[in-house]
Design a protein around this motif. Structure first.
Motif, PDB file in Angstrom:
ATOM      1  N   ARG A 189      -7.159   2.432   7.189  1.00 21.59           N
ATOM      2  CA  ARG A 189      -5.990   2.145   8.036  1.00 21.59           C
ATOM      3  C   ARG A 189      -4.717   2.130   7.207  1.00 21.59           C
ATOM      4  NH1 ARG A 189      -4.203  -2.664   8.341  1.00 21.59           N
ATOM      5  NH2 ARG A 189      -6.239  -3.629   8.044  1.00 21.59           N
ATOM      6  N   ARG A 190      -4.773   1.483   6.039  1.00 19.27           N
ATOM      7  CA  ARG A 190      -3.574   1.406   5.203  1.00 19.27           C
ATOM      8  C   ARG A 190      -3.160   2.785   4.697  1.00 19.27           C
ATOM      9  NH1 ARG A 190      -6.073  -3.702   3.356  1.00 19.27           N
ATOM     10  NH2 ARG A 190      -7.061  -2.592   1.646  1.00 19.27           N
ATOM     11  N   GLU A 191      -4.153   3.649   4.439  1.00 20.49           N
ATOM     12  CA  GLU A 191      -3.821   4.995   3.956  1.00 20.49           C
ATOM     13  C   GLU A 191      -3.070   5.784   5.037  1.00 20.49           C
ATOM     14  OE1 GLU A 191      -3.594   6.496   1.331  1.00 20.49           O
ATOM     15  OE2 GLU A 191      -3.936   8.642   1.575  1.00 20.49           O
TER      16      GLU A 191
ATOM     17  N   HIS B 221      -3.250   3.046  -3.818  1.00 15.47           N
ATOM     18  CA  HIS B 221      -3.428   1.716  -3.220  1.00 15.47           C
ATOM     19  C   HIS B 221      -4.888   1.441  -2.907  1.00 15.47           C
ATOM     20  CE1 HIS B 221      -4.386   2.948   0.916  1.00 15.47           C
ATOM     21  NE2 HIS B 221      -3.660   4.003   0.628  1.00 15.47           N
ATOM     22  N   TYR B 222      -5.680   2.520  -2.766  1.00 14.04           N
ATOM     23  CA  TYR B 222      -7.080   2.341  -2.379  1.00 14.04           C
ATOM     24  C   TYR B 222      -7.881   1.547  -3.420  1.00 14.04           C
ATOM     25  CZ  TYR B 222      -8.369   5.883  -5.783  1.00 14.04           C
ATOM     26  OH  TYR B 222      -8.560   6.563  -6.954  1.00 14.04           O
TER      27      TYR B 222
ATOM     28  N   PHE C  57       0.833  -1.205   0.000  1.00 16.22           N
ATOM     29  CA  PHE C  57       0.000   0.000   0.000  1.00 16.22           C
ATOM     30  C   PHE C  57       0.867   1.255   0.000  1.00 16.22           C
ATOM     31  CE2 PHE C  57       0.190  -1.873   4.242  1.00 16.22           C
ATOM     32  CZ  PHE C  57       0.729  -0.844   4.996  1.00 16.22           C
ATOM     33  N   SER C  58       2.033   1.149  -0.634  1.00 18.10           N
ATOM     34  CA  SER C  58       2.934   2.291  -0.647  1.00 18.10           C
ATOM     35  C   SER C  58       2.562   3.291  -1.745  1.00 18.10           C
ATOM     36  CB  SER C  58       4.368   1.815  -0.833  1.00 18.10           C
ATOM     37  OG  SER C  58       4.484   1.118  -2.057  1.00 18.10           O
TER      38      SER C  58
ATOM     39  N   ARG D  33     -13.997 -11.130   4.221  1.00 21.54           N
ATOM     40  CA  ARG D  33     -12.770 -10.368   4.435  1.00 21.54           C
ATOM     41  C   ARG D  33     -12.237 -10.610   5.830  1.00 21.54           C
ATOM     42  NH1 ARG D  33     -13.850  -4.376   2.313  1.00 21.54           N
ATOM     43  NH2 ARG D  33     -11.906  -4.028   3.426  1.00 21.54           N
TER      44      ARG D  33
ATOM     45  N   ASP E 272     -10.382  -0.887   6.407  1.00 21.12           N
ATOM     46  CA  ASP E 272      -9.052  -1.422   6.102  1.00 21.12           C
ATOM     47  C   ASP E 272      -8.283  -0.502   5.163  1.00 21.12           C
ATOM     48  OD1 ASP E 272      -9.072  -3.837   7.651  1.00 21.12           O
ATOM     49  OD2 ASP E 272     -10.540  -4.617   6.237  1.00 21.12           O
ATOM     50  N   VAL E 273      -8.974   0.002   4.151  1.00 20.55           N
ATOM     51  CA  VAL E 273      -8.321   0.954   3.248  1.00 20.55           C
ATOM     52  C   VAL E 273      -7.911   2.196   4.036  1.00 20.55           C
ATOM     53  CG1 VAL E 273      -8.613   2.382   1.195  1.00 20.55           C
ATOM     54  CG2 VAL E 273      -9.622   0.106   1.252  1.00 20.55           C
TER      55      VAL E 273
ATOM     56  N   ALA F 190      -1.354   4.349   7.405  1.00 17.81           N
ATOM     57  CA  ALA F 190      -0.092   3.615   7.540  1.00 17.81           C
ATOM     58  C   ALA F 190       0.904   4.006   6.449  1.00 17.81           C
ATOM     59  CB  ALA F 190      -0.340   2.112   7.517  1.00 17.81           C
ATOM     60  N   ARG F 191       0.388   4.410   5.302  1.00 15.51           N
ATOM     61  CA  ARG F 191       1.260   4.871   4.210  1.00 15.51           C
ATOM     62  C   ARG F 191       2.096   6.064   4.680  1.00 15.51           C
ATOM     63  NH1 ARG F 191       0.779   8.211  -0.385  1.00 15.51           N
ATOM     64  NH2 ARG F 191      -1.306   8.975   0.096  1.00 15.51           N
TER      65      ARG F 191
ATOM     66  N   ASN G 138      -7.234  -1.209  -4.390  1.00 12.28           N
ATOM     67  CA  ASN G 138      -7.353  -2.562  -3.829  1.00 12.28           C
ATOM     68  C   ASN G 138      -7.903  -2.448  -2.413  1.00 12.28           C
ATOM     69  OD1 ASN G 138      -6.117  -4.212  -5.892  1.00 12.28           O
ATOM     70  ND2 ASN G 138      -4.220  -3.148  -5.364  1.00 12.28           N
ATOM     71  N   ALA G 139      -9.180  -2.681  -2.271  1.00 18.30           N
ATOM     72  CA  ALA G 139      -9.756  -2.616  -0.919  1.00 18.30           C
ATOM     73  C   ALA G 139      -9.355  -3.865  -0.151  1.00 18.30           C
ATOM     74  CB  ALA G 139     -11.263  -2.502  -0.998  1.00 18.30           C
TER      75      ALA G 139
ATOM     76  N   SER H 117      -9.392  -8.661   7.740  1.00 20.04           N
ATOM     77  CA  SER H 117      -8.426  -7.574   7.714  1.00 20.04           C
ATOM     78  C   SER H 117      -8.081  -7.223   6.268  1.00 20.04           C
ATOM     79  CB  SER H 117      -7.207  -7.977   8.524  1.00 20.04           C
ATOM     80  OG  SER H 117      -6.396  -6.873   8.785  1.00 20.04           O
ATOM     81  N   ASP H 118      -6.847  -7.343   5.860  1.00 19.46           N
ATOM     82  CA  ASP H 118      -6.452  -6.909   4.523  1.00 19.46           C
ATOM     83  C   ASP H 118      -6.745  -7.940   3.433  1.00 19.46           C
ATOM     84  OD1 ASP H 118      -5.163  -4.462   5.461  1.00 19.46           O
ATOM     85  OD2 ASP H 118      -3.704  -5.805   6.375  1.00 19.46           O
TER      86      ASP H 118
END
Lengths: 371, 540
Positions: free
Chosen positions: B108-110, A11-12, A6-7, A36, B105-106, B112-113, A14-15, A38-39
């Motif tokens: 959180r990852r955002e 990245h969004y 998710f760098s 689902r 989840d998206v 975390a980015r 991909n949910a 978590s990821d």
């Protein structure tokens, strides 16, 4: 190879990400239903949850546990750090051993539960249900310790059931039969390292296999090839849920609310209130929540987690528990019809003093039950 | 038209309409008086550019509107629909951004980015904000108690508040006391490490407030923006279909159905007082209307300094009114666009464009924007809260065209102590447009029409004193039983039969409708009429 990236700015898009085992899960997933975790994409049931449950109890069920949050703890102070963080005495978990533990905030309320893998001298893996890096880092003050979350760098499978040992042996894991409960060991798997621990979430004979994501599909293939005459079956989360309730294992977010998420402070639970007093070691020195837990031990807990044996054959999900004179006593947190015990069983959180002394309670909408 | 009514409500903004609707629902004959030719006050949708272009001219998003008001006035029947919008984006100067996504989840990852730790800390942050919201929400539709009174209702209400506070538990009581007094910047420092993460949360602490992110008291302002909900999703915001005017229109629909009447086009010149009792109003056009109950939805200063004869009021009271803190801090641009602007930091087709977008990197930059306000000039590097409602609501513009609502802070009520000139208003508009152009090249070429509103326009057109959008600062000295003034928090004016129902009263500003509803409950109680107003609120 990381399975989740998710760098990137976008990245969004991909949910949710396919697990390293996704291609194989897809082949087995006849119902074409995905859930689902978590990821990752997870499978609720491949074909029939009950059949998958029986594979886990009667032969061998395979469940993808890659999405579980994993942390690597290293550095000279790894042990004293973990002893500060955890309620149990981590020094008792020798290299090559695994221990279940909980960790608390200063009020002695459980933040999460998980497993501590002592991978090699001074190197630990902590697996948890919730993301913990902020709390873990907050606790590093004064300790020379290094913590990284490596959830996406490790693929993992739970291989559970009475034929699991034989299957792993057939797969070529020589000496696997010597691995004792909560032991871990390493094998060479086609040139890469495969870690195997005798752990699980089913209460049965079972193992967990840990490997680099690049080798995930190959591991799955070898495993299912070795197990084809021993009843191996891909197992979904619905079946696992049945297995874990039957074994009496609690689940964060279901049987208790992690303290970091609890908007209502009264909804948090201490280890004693979850029946996990055996994980609290007061004789090891200072640890998070020690003072509050000591006080609770002396004064008594607010709640008790109990296991219910319920009359009739109806699962008691979302029921309220009452005393015989119709006073509110607590709530059912997990419930099922147990195919192994041939009984309706449940985990319930009861307000003290209930759960210590009452032998019979009532469920709303249910007939009287036995505890 | 008959001249005698049971009650007259001054100002057809959303609180006035709410108040009038509840009074009419109780069987009273109510007249609504509005100075503009249209109703809505700051809850208004006007068509300023061609016929098929609707703006939300002042307030632009909805979250605080109390669901029990929505339900009891049956606003859905009168066409109101609140549509939640997904997410928000904070865009930095370096070409990066941080998004707030609906999917957990998206989301959180955002975070975390930008910071792995901050992604986890968000759980704790959300929990703590939610705790404060749950505590305060139950008081929004209750009349604040007078802590100096020994009347049974005040004592009971004080006890109720005390009991609810005790329920919070020891640690939360400490937290609450700190929360209500600290700055949003300090508060965020207790959770997050990344400047952009902090910046993304900080705007709500200063919107509508003449305070900086480092000023004590701004943490509460954030709470004021988070305590609403859309369909139970606390902190979520949405659009009113057809623009914010749809809320006022729905309320008026209800008001009218209960027999309420409205006169527009002439403001109140004076509230008539005889023998210490409010008796009616005289309009600017000379018309007179009479009623034993007169309710003002105007700001505190406008009500007492502009619409009443000082001789009818106590000088001490008037002094307090003059000292009421009501300072303009914001401006607004409403823009008709020929197409969709492209913010280079956001990925092509990003869903975040449907939500609120901000151009800010750090709390420090936001504090510097405040420095300009203190120096008597609009921020040269302004904070912007902008939305494109037409991406969600197709009724706002012709297909393919867009309406953009651009809220701007900081904008002073006067420029270097002098009234705004038309030229300065234009310059202010250019500052904002240039700022957006920097992040969205080509933006200027899309502009078809702009409405520029500084505090001057907000005061002249909407009647908001000094252009303060909350009808008075939301600081602890002016909240709860101190809002608008100590001793006058229960919606009664200093003259018998005269009431206040605007955002100057508790629990304050925003399109909440709680002041209007609470005032109606008090009026009906005084008249010993059946109460039509819901009270209190319990989240499960």
């Amino acid at each position: 190879m990381r399975t989740v990236n998710f760098s990137q700015h976008d990245h969004y898009r991909n949910a949710v990400f396919p697990s390293p085992f996704h291609a194989r899960q897809k082949e087995h997933n006849q119902l074409r239903e995905w859930s689902r975790w978590s990821d990752y994409l997870s499978v609720p049931a491949y074909w029939c949850a009950d059949m998958e449950y029986f594979a886990g109890r009667n032969a061998c069920g395979v469940f993808d546990i890659t999405p579980m949050v994993k942390h690597l703890v290293t550095g000279p102070d790894a042990l004293p750090y973990l002893n500060r963080l955890m309620t149990r005495d981590v020094s008792k978990i020798k290299p090559g051993r695994v221990g279940y533990s909980v960790w608390c905030n200063e009020q002695g309320r459980v933040i999460d539960d998980g497993t501590i893998f002592h991978l090699e001298e001074g190197v630990y893996r902590i697996c948890s249900q919730e993301h913990q890096i902020d709390w873990f880092m907050t606790n590093t003050l004064g300790f020379d310790v290094n913590i990284v979350e490596d959830t996406h760098d490790v693929a993992a499978l739970a291989v559970q059931g009475p034929t699991s040992c034989a299957i792993l042996k057939d797969m070529g894991l020589q000496g696997i039969e010597d691995l004792t409960p909560f032991g871990l060991t390493y094998f060479d798997f086609e040139g890469t390292q495969l870690m195997v621990s005798r752990t699980g979430y089913t209460g049965d004979l079972g193992y967990e296999l840990w490997i680099g994501p690049d080798h995930a599909e190959r591991l799955w293939d070898r495993l299912f090839d070795a197990g084809k005459h021993r009843g191996i079956k891909a197992m979904g989360s619905d079946a696992l849920e049945l297995l874990r309730i039957e074994a009496g294992f609690i689940l964060a977010g279901v049987d208790f609310l992690p303290a970091m998420e609890a908007v209502r402070p009264s909804h948090t639970r201490s280890p004693f209130e979850l029946g996990l007093g055996w994980l609290v070691h007061f004789d090891k020195g200072v640890f998070n929540g020690r003072r509050a837990l000591q006080e609770e031990k002396e004064k008594g807990s607010r709640f008790h987690l109990v296991k219910l044996d319920i009359d009739g054959n109806k699962p008691a999900n979302q029921s309220f528990v009452f005393t015989k004179d119709e006073k509110f006593a607590g709530t059912v947190t997990s419930a099922m019809w147990s195919p192994s015990a041939k009984a309706s069983i449940a985990l319930a959180s009861l307000e003290a003093p209930h759960g210590k002394s009452d032998s019979r309670l009532e469920l709303q909408g249910h007939s009287p039950l036995q505890q | 038209m008959t001249k005698k009514y049971d009650a007259i409500v001054i100002g057809a903004g959303h609180n006035g309409l709410t108040n009038g609707a509840y009074l009419a629902k109780a069987g009273m004959k109510v007249l609504m008086v509005e100075k503009n030719d249209f109703i809505g006050g700051a809850t208004v949708s006007l068509e300023l550019y061609k016929d098929d272009w609707k703006y939300s001219n002042c307030s632009y998003v909805c979250s605080l509107l109390r669901p029990e008001v929505y339900r009891s006035l049956n606003l859905a029947k009168y066409g109101l629909q609140i549509v939640p919008y997904g997410g928000s984006a904070t865009i930095a100067q370096n070409g990066d951004y941080i998004g707030s996504y609906v999917d957990p989840d998206v989301a959180r990852r955002e975070v975390a980015r930008h910071s792995h730790r901050d992604a986890d800390a968000t759980v704790r942050y959300d929990r703590d904000i939610m705790r404060q919201c749950r505590f305060i929400r139950q008081f929004l539709l209750r009349t604040p108690p007078d802590p100096t009174s020994f009347k049974p209702r005040d004592l009971l209400e004080m006890m109720y508040m005390g009991k609810e506070a005790m329920k919070l538990g020891e640690d939360l009581i400490y937290d609450t006391m700190r929360f209500y007094t600290m700055s949003i910047s300090d508060f965020l420092d207790e959770y997050f490490e990344n400047p952009l993460v902090k910046a993304s949360h900080s705007g709500s602490g200063i919107i509508g407030s003449a305070l900086g992110v480092m000023s004590p008291g701004t943490a509460y302002v954030l709470l004021h923006h988070a305590m609403g909900d859309v369909d139970g999703s606390m902190g979520a915001w949405g659009f009113a279909r057809g623009g914010m005017g749809a809320i006022a229109d729905a309320m008026q629909g209800c008001f009218t159905e209960y027999g309420g009447q409205t006169v527009t086009g002439s403001g109140v010149k004076q509230i008539i007082v005889k023998n210490g009792r409010a008796k009616g109003v005289v309009l600017e056009n000379g018309d007179e209307y009479f009623a034993d109950v007169v309710v003002s939805n105007l700001t505190l200063p406008r009500t007492f300094l502009e619409c009443m004869d000082p001789k009818d009021l106590d000088p001490g009271f008037l002094k307090k009114v003059r000292n009421f803190k009501i300072r303009g801090s914001s401006g607004k641009l409403n823009i008709a666009l020929d197409g969709l602007p492209r913010f280079t930091a956001l990925p092509e087709g990003s869903e975040l464009a449907r939500g609120d977008m901000h151009l800010i990197d750090s709390t420090e930059r936001l504090e510097r924007a405040y420095d300009d306000w203190k120096n008597g000039i609009w921020s040269q590097d302004p904070y912007i809260d902008m939305l494109i409602p037409s991406l969600t609501d197709p009724t706002m513009t012709p297909p393919g065209k867009h309406f953009m609502s651009v809220f701007v802070q900081y904008v002073p009520p006067k420029v270097h102590g002098k009234d705004w000139t038309d030229d300065q208003v234009h310059q202010f508009g250019q500052t904002v447009i240039n700022q957006i152009e920097e992040y969205a090249p080509g933006f200027k070429d899309l502009i078809l029409h702009v409405e520029i509103r500084t505090p001057r326009e907000l005061e002249d057109e909407v009647g908001l004193t000094a252009g303060n959008i909350f009808q008075g600062e939301l600081t602890m000295d002016q909240l709860l039983f101190n809002r608008p003034l100590p001793g006058f928090a229960q919606y009664r004016g200093p003259v018998r039969g005269m009431y206040m129902c605007g955002s100057s009263t508790s629990p304050g500003g925003g399109v909440m409708a709680a002041p209007g509803a609470n005032a109606a409950r008090e009026i009906l109680g005084d008249l010993r009429k059946t109460n039509t107003v819901p009270e209190g609120w319990l989240d499960d």
